[in-house]
Design a protein around this motif. Structure first.
Motif, PDB file in Angstrom:
ATOM      1  N   LEU A   1       0.866  -1.189   0.000  1.00 11.26           N
ATOM      2  CA  LEU A   1       0.000   0.000   0.000  1.00 11.26           C
ATOM      3  C   LEU A   1       0.896   1.231   0.000  1.00 11.26           C
ATOM      4  O   LEU A   1       1.789   1.328   0.852  1.00 11.26           O
ATOM      5  CB  LEU A   1      -0.895   0.008   1.250  1.00 11.26           C
ATOM      6  CG  LEU A   1      -1.748   1.269   1.457  1.00 11.26           C
ATOM      7  CD1 LEU A   1      -2.854   1.353   0.401  1.00 11.26           C
ATOM      8  CD2 LEU A   1      -2.354   1.295   2.865  1.00 11.26           C
TER       9      LEU A   1
ATOM     10  N   ASP B   1      -5.045   0.781   7.327  1.00 11.85           N
ATOM     11  CA  ASP B   1      -4.828  -0.504   6.652  1.00 11.85           C
ATOM     12  C   ASP B   1      -5.278  -1.676   7.522  1.00 11.85           C
ATOM     13  O   ASP B   1      -5.363  -2.805   7.048  1.00 11.85           O
ATOM     14  CB  ASP B   1      -3.341  -0.660   6.286  1.00 11.85           C
ATOM     15  CG  ASP B   1      -2.447  -0.580   7.512  1.00 11.85           C
ATOM     16  OD1 ASP B   1      -1.836   0.479   7.730  1.00 11.85           O
ATOM     17  OD2 ASP B   1      -2.375  -1.566   8.266  1.00 11.85           O
TER      18      ASP B   1
ATOM     19  N   VAL C   1      -9.591   6.162  14.735  1.00 11.84           N
ATOM     20  CA  VAL C   1      -9.977   7.419  14.090  1.00 11.84           C
ATOM     21  C   VAL C   1      -9.101   7.602  12.861  1.00 11.84           C
ATOM     22  O   VAL C   1      -7.933   7.971  12.957  1.00 11.84           O
ATOM     23  CB  VAL C   1      -9.815   8.613  15.054  1.00 11.84           C
ATOM     24  CG1 VAL C   1     -10.259   9.915  14.374  1.00 11.84           C
ATOM     25  CG2 VAL C   1     -10.629   8.376  16.336  1.00 11.84           C
TER      26      VAL C   1
ATOM     27  N   GLY D   1      -7.684  12.885  13.170  1.00 13.71           N
ATOM     28  CA  GLY D   1      -7.377  12.478  14.540  1.00 13.71           C
ATOM     29  C   GLY D   1      -7.057  13.648  15.445  1.00 13.71           C
ATOM     30  O   GLY D   1      -7.362  13.619  16.638  1.00 13.71           O
TER      31      GLY D   1
ATOM     32  N   SER E   1       0.116   6.799  11.778  1.00 22.70           N
ATOM     33  CA  SER E   1      -0.252   7.732  10.693  1.00 22.70           C
ATOM     34  C   SER E   1       0.799   7.735   9.590  1.00 22.70           C
ATOM     35  O   SER E   1       1.861   7.125   9.722  1.00 22.70           O
ATOM     36  CB  SER E   1      -0.355   9.154  11.275  1.00 22.70           C
ATOM     37  OG  SER E   1       0.953   9.591  11.624  1.00 22.70           O
TER      38      SER E   1
ATOM     39  N   PRO F   1      -1.977  14.703   5.605  1.00 24.98           N
ATOM     40  CA  PRO F   1      -2.724  14.877   6.864  1.00 24.98           C
ATOM     41  C   PRO F   1      -1.944  14.415   8.094  1.00 24.98           C
ATOM     42  O   PRO F   1      -2.289  14.770   9.218  1.00 24.98           O
ATOM     43  CB  PRO F   1      -3.980  14.034   6.646  1.00 24.98           C
ATOM     44  CG  PRO F   1      -3.632  13.038   5.595  1.00 24.98           C
ATOM     45  CD  PRO F   1      -2.599  13.693   4.727  1.00 24.98           C
TER      46      PRO F   1
ATOM     47  N   PHE G   1      -0.556  16.896  11.083  1.00 25.12           N
ATOM     48  CA  PHE G   1      -1.307  17.443  12.225  1.00 25.12           C
ATOM     49  C   PHE G   1      -1.079  16.607  13.497  1.00 25.12           C
ATOM     50  O   PHE G   1      -1.516  16.981  14.573  1.00 25.12           O
ATOM     51  CB  PHE G   1      -2.809  17.458  11.903  1.00 25.12           C
ATOM     52  CG  PHE G   1      -3.160  18.202  10.644  1.00 25.12           C
ATOM     53  CD1 PHE G   1      -3.845  17.574   9.614  1.00 25.12           C
ATOM     54  CD2 PHE G   1      -2.771  19.532  10.483  1.00 25.12           C
ATOM     55  CE1 PHE G   1      -4.145  18.262   8.439  1.00 25.12           C
ATOM     56  CE2 PHE G   1      -3.069  20.218   9.309  1.00 25.12           C
ATOM     57  CZ  PHE G   1      -3.757  19.577   8.290  1.00 25.12           C
TER      58      PHE G   1
HETATM   59  N1  SAM Z   1       2.352   1.912   8.995  1.00 23.73           N
HETATM   60  C1  SAM Z   1       2.335   3.111   8.214  1.00 23.73           C
HETATM   61  C2  SAM Z   1       3.525   3.943   8.422  1.00 23.73           C
HETATM   62  O1  SAM Z   1       4.137   3.864   9.461  1.00 23.73           O
HETATM   63  O2  SAM Z   1       3.876   4.651   7.496  1.00 23.73           O
HETATM   64  C3  SAM Z   1       1.049   3.835   8.467  1.00 23.73           C
HETATM   65  C4  SAM Z   1      -0.020   3.173   7.689  1.00 23.73           C
HETATM   66  S1  SAM Z   1      -1.629   3.752   7.836  1.00 23.73           S
HETATM   67  C5  SAM Z   1      -2.171   3.384   6.224  1.00 23.73           C
HETATM   68  C6  SAM Z   1      -1.487   5.521   7.855  1.00 23.73           C
HETATM   69  C7  SAM Z   1      -2.894   6.100   7.959  1.00 23.73           C
HETATM   70  O3  SAM Z   1      -2.873   7.354   8.639  1.00 23.73           O
HETATM   71  C8  SAM Z   1      -3.556   6.382   6.592  1.00 23.73           C
HETATM   72  O4  SAM Z   1      -4.682   5.556   6.443  1.00 23.73           O
HETATM   73  C9  SAM Z   1      -3.938   7.860   6.661  1.00 23.73           C
HETATM   74  O5  SAM Z   1      -5.154   8.162   6.005  1.00 23.73           O
HETATM   75  C10 SAM Z   1      -4.006   8.071   8.168  1.00 23.73           C
HETATM   76  N2  SAM Z   1      -3.901   9.466   8.614  1.00 23.73           N
HETATM   77  C11 SAM Z   1      -2.976  10.371   8.228  1.00 23.73           C
HETATM   78  N3  SAM Z   1      -3.193  11.555   8.844  1.00 23.73           N
HETATM   79  C12 SAM Z   1      -4.286  11.376   9.657  1.00 23.73           C
HETATM   80  C13 SAM Z   1      -4.999  12.226  10.550  1.00 23.73           C
HETATM   81  N4  SAM Z   1      -4.628  13.526  10.721  1.00 23.73           N
HETATM   82  N5  SAM Z   1      -6.046  11.717  11.223  1.00 23.73           N
HETATM   83  C14 SAM Z   1      -6.420  10.413  11.051  1.00 23.73           C
HETATM   84  N6  SAM Z   1      -5.790   9.551  10.196  1.00 23.73           N
HETATM   85  C15 SAM Z   1      -4.734  10.041   9.512  1.00 23.73           C
END
Ligand code: SAM
Length: 282
Positions: free
Chosen positions: A45, A86, A105, A138, A159, A167, A170
């Motif tokens: 991903l 994920d 969240v 979040g 995140s 995002p 933040f």
């Molecule tokens: N394991 C990964 C890493 O360390 O790079 C993180 C994977 S996970 C897919 C990251 C998630 O954080 C994404 O789904 C993204 O949409 C979410 N995300 C990023 N900023 C965010 C925020 N301000 N509030 C909530 N979710 C957020």
């Protein structure tokens, strides 16, 4: 002709993966979402061009982000996950029998949809009755939550990285850390990843400096994650009591990475990392 995916870890360093095929690509209101089948690590991903998780090594990051705080907290009943779309982190959290409620969240519902379609191994726990998924930022959730009655025993921030205009930025501010602290129960623990120390050393320095001011206990640990830049990733914890170096219980069975010895060694920081930590309280 071979297909390759390139990620820029810095303007002077690229990572590349040989790709069997691009399976999915979409622009969500928050980020570009790609699913690739890589030769080496299988399904991957990617968000805004940055590798997030692969089937081949996801267990390392998710076990290390979940088990170190949860096994060090005496009674982790209520857990908040910020991000984690994920599904891999919630799967690990929900393996802990003491956990009674998880609120996740996640800002981008499209990531959860993509994960459900293409990463069933990550999302096997998304239907667990203990899990509630909220789709919002979040940081704004926590700023509301901080003054609410409901508190959490453990808060985990899973995140995207703070660099750039995604995002994730933040979730690395002093205001966010203050809201995290207010949203924790007595004796609560929070952990967030603080990135690849050879490529983004400022993140672990900035977070440890701020968390070290706000929390009585601030600890940094690390793990080797092959698909992250330099193969090394750090995690920084703020604790209102528990010492994350001391697991209080056994880990769930069938861990692929975590052992009590790995737990202990994760806090053994090479001098190169210690220099980055801006908090003498380690
Ligand atoms: N394991 C990964 C890493 O360390 O790079 C993180 C994977 S996970 C897919 C990251 C998630 O954080 C994404 O789904 C993204 O949409 C979410 N995300 C990023 N900023 C965010 C925020 N301000 N509030 C909530 N979710 C957020």
């Amino acid at each position: 002709m071979s297909l390759w995916f390139f990620e820029s870890a810095s303007p002077a360093h690229k990572l590349q993966w040989k790709v069997k095929r691009e399976i999915y690509s979409v622009e969500s209101p928050f980020q570009h979402i790609q699913v690739l089948e890589t030769e080496q690590f299988g399904m991957a991903l990617i968000l805004d061009g940055i590798m997030q998780t692969t089937l081949g090594d996801e267990f390392i990051y998710h076990e290390m982000l979940a088990l170190i705080p949860l096994l060090s907290h005496p009674d982790p009943r209520k857990v908040l996950i910020i991000g984690g779309g994920d599904g891999g982190l919630s799967r690990e959290v929900l393996r802990i029998p003491e956990v009674q409620q998880v609120v996740m969240v996640e800002i981008d519902p499209a990531v959860v949809d993509v994960a459900r379609r293409f990463f069933p191994h990550h999302t096997e726990a998304l239907n667990d009755s203990r899990l509630q998924i909220l789709f919002e930022d979040g940081a704004s959730f926590l700023s509301r939550q901080a003054s609410a009655e409901e508190k959490f025993d453990v808060i985990l921030v899973d995140s995207t990285d703070p660099e750039g205009d995604g995002p994730g930025r933040f979730l690395y501010t002093p205001e966010f850390h203050a809201d995290v602290k207010r949203a924790l129960n007595v004796g609560g623990v929070y952990v967030q990843h603080t990135g690849a120390p050879f490529f983004n050393p400022d993140v672990v320095s900035m977070v440890s400096a701020d968390v070290g001011k706000k929390f009585p206990v601030c600890q940094t640990y690390w793990a080797t994650v092959p698909t992250y830049p330099g193969g090394i990733f750090t995690f920084t914890a703020g604790s209102l009591g528990p010492d994350l170096k001391k697991p209080l219980r056994q880990a769930p069975s069938e861990c692929q990475w975590y052992t009590p010895e790995i737990h202990r060694l994760a806090f053994s920081l090479p001098p190169y990392f210690q220099k980055l930590i801006r908090n003498p309280g380690h």
